[in-house]
Design a protein around this motif. Structure first.
Motif, PDB file in Angstrom:
ATOM      1  N   GLU A  51       0.871  -1.182   0.000  1.00  0.00           N
ATOM      2  CA  GLU A  51       0.000   0.000   0.000  1.00  0.00           C
ATOM      3  C   GLU A  51       0.904   1.227   0.000  1.00  0.00           C
ATOM      4  O   GLU A  51       2.028   1.175   0.521  1.00  0.00           O
ATOM      5  N   THR A  52       0.434   2.322  -0.562  1.00  0.00           N
ATOM      6  CA  THR A  52       1.206   3.570  -0.553  1.00  0.00           C
ATOM      7  C   THR A  52       0.686   4.481   0.556  1.00  0.00           C
ATOM      8  O   THR A  52      -0.517   4.529   0.812  1.00  0.00           O
ATOM      9  N   ILE A  53       1.594   5.181   1.200  1.00  0.00           N
ATOM     10  CA  ILE A  53       1.191   6.124   2.246  1.00  0.00           C
ATOM     11  C   ILE A  53       0.807   7.468   1.618  1.00  0.00           C
ATOM     12  O   ILE A  53       1.222   7.791   0.507  1.00  0.00           O
ATOM     13  N   ASP A  54      -0.001   8.222   2.332  1.00  0.00           N
ATOM     14  CA  ASP A  54      -0.380   9.568   1.894  1.00  0.00           C
ATOM     15  C   ASP A  54       0.578  10.612   2.440  1.00  0.00           C
ATOM     16  O   ASP A  54       0.743  11.686   1.846  1.00  0.00           O
ATOM     17  N   ALA A  55       1.189  10.328   3.571  1.00  0.00           N
ATOM     18  CA  ALA A  55       2.165  11.240   4.167  1.00  0.00           C
ATOM     19  C   ALA A  55       3.018  10.457   5.151  1.00  0.00           C
ATOM     20  O   ALA A  55       2.611   9.400   5.649  1.00  0.00           O
ATOM     21  N   GLY A  56       4.218  10.995   5.432  1.00  0.00           N
ATOM     22  CA  GLY A  56       5.124  10.353   6.373  1.00  0.00           C
ATOM     23  C   GLY A  56       6.449  10.009   5.721  1.00  0.00           C
ATOM     24  O   GLY A  56       6.736  10.421   4.587  1.00  0.00           O
ATOM     25  N   ARG A  57       7.247   9.241   6.416  1.00  0.00           N
ATOM     26  CA  ARG A  57       8.583   8.856   5.931  1.00  0.00           C
ATOM     27  C   ARG A  57       8.860   7.416   6.344  1.00  0.00           C
ATOM     28  O   ARG A  57       8.602   7.025   7.489  1.00  0.00           O
ATOM     29  N   ILE A  58       9.387   6.630   5.415  1.00  0.00           N
ATOM     30  CA  ILE A  58       9.761   5.244   5.690  1.00  0.00           C
ATOM     31  C   ILE A  58      11.213   5.045   5.277  1.00  0.00           C
ATOM     32  O   ILE A  58      11.584   5.329   4.136  1.00  0.00           O
TER      33      ILE A  58
END
Length: 250
Positions: A51-58
């Motif tokens: 899944e892709t995130i909408d905001a944040g950092r990985i």
């Protein structure tokens, strides 16, 4: 090994992850628990780009998988880099996801050959060693349709390990199994933990979380509401929602 900072994820108007953050060290085993619908599986799937995130950092082992710019746009690493980073993580799913038209051995060797470009004669001994590791050498030439649920899941674990990942992600690996088959899968996972494999495990198996995990993360309504060493968490959870959950589970 994993750094996730302020992850947000929506499905339409529904916010599934609300600023979820996690740091995970090498060799650590973390159990992610909580009620159904709390965002546990979505969190796991975001970490390896299912899944892709909408905001944040990985970050995975110090490399940036995804980040959010000053304008609030989430940007992923370029595709070749993305695939290379994601290959460091093995994923085991709730429903096995084995190829039904392939034998057990073929299921295990497929990804190393097609994704990593390894030679068949190089992969087969490694696959056979993994089958021995999960106690299924005798099922080498069987098809998934002839296996029990517990055997299928152990093949799925061997298949993930065949890619030689640094991190293993488990998404409720025993929830589709009859209770008597759960033990054989958990035994395999315990052995991996004893070998210091880095493992992030979404689970409803409280015994496994208490005995094997270094840390427990409790999620509710898209947030991490409690994060503590496993022994402390099970002895006296601090959050009322966590206490209520454990009262129902134990």
């Amino acid at each position: 090994m994993i750094k996730a900072h302020a992850l947000h994820k929506r499905f339409g108007q529904h916010e599934v992850l609300k600023s979820v953050s996690l740091e995970m060290g090498k060799g650590e085993v973390i159990a992610v628990i909580g009620p159904s619908g709390s965002g546990k599986s979505t969190f796991l799937r975001c970490l390896n780009h299912l899944e892709t995130i909408d905001a944040g950092r990985i970050e995975i082992e110090g490399e940036v998988l995804a980040d959010t710019d000053a304008a609030g746009h989430c940007r992923y690493a370029p595709d070749p880099e993305l695939r290379r980073i994601c290959r460091r993580m093995g994923m085991v799913f709730q429903h096995f996801n084995l190829f039904p038209h392939m034998t057990v051995l073929q299921n295990i060797i497929e990804a190393p050959i097609t994704v990593k470009g390894m030679r068949r004669e190089e992969v087969i001994p490694k696959a056979e060693a993994l089958l021995a590791k999960v106690g299924l050498s005798a099922k080498r030439d069987a098809y998934p349709g002839r296996l029990s649920g517990g055997q299928k899941q152990r093949v799925a674990i061997a298949r993930a390990l065949a890619m030689e990942p640094d991190i293993m992600l488990f998404d409720e690996p025993t929830s589709a199994l009859d209770p008597e088959l759960t033990g054989e899968v958990l035994r395999t996972m315990r052995e991996l933990a004893e070998e210091h494999m880095t493992m992030l495990v979404v689970t409803h198996e409280m015994g496994f979380a208490r005995e094997v995990a270094n840390r427990v993360i409790f999620m509710d309504q898209g947030q991490i509401v409690e994060e503590r060493p496993a022994a402390e968490f099970f002895a006296s959870p601090a959050h009322p929602r966590a206490r209520a959950f454990l009262d129902n589970m134990l």
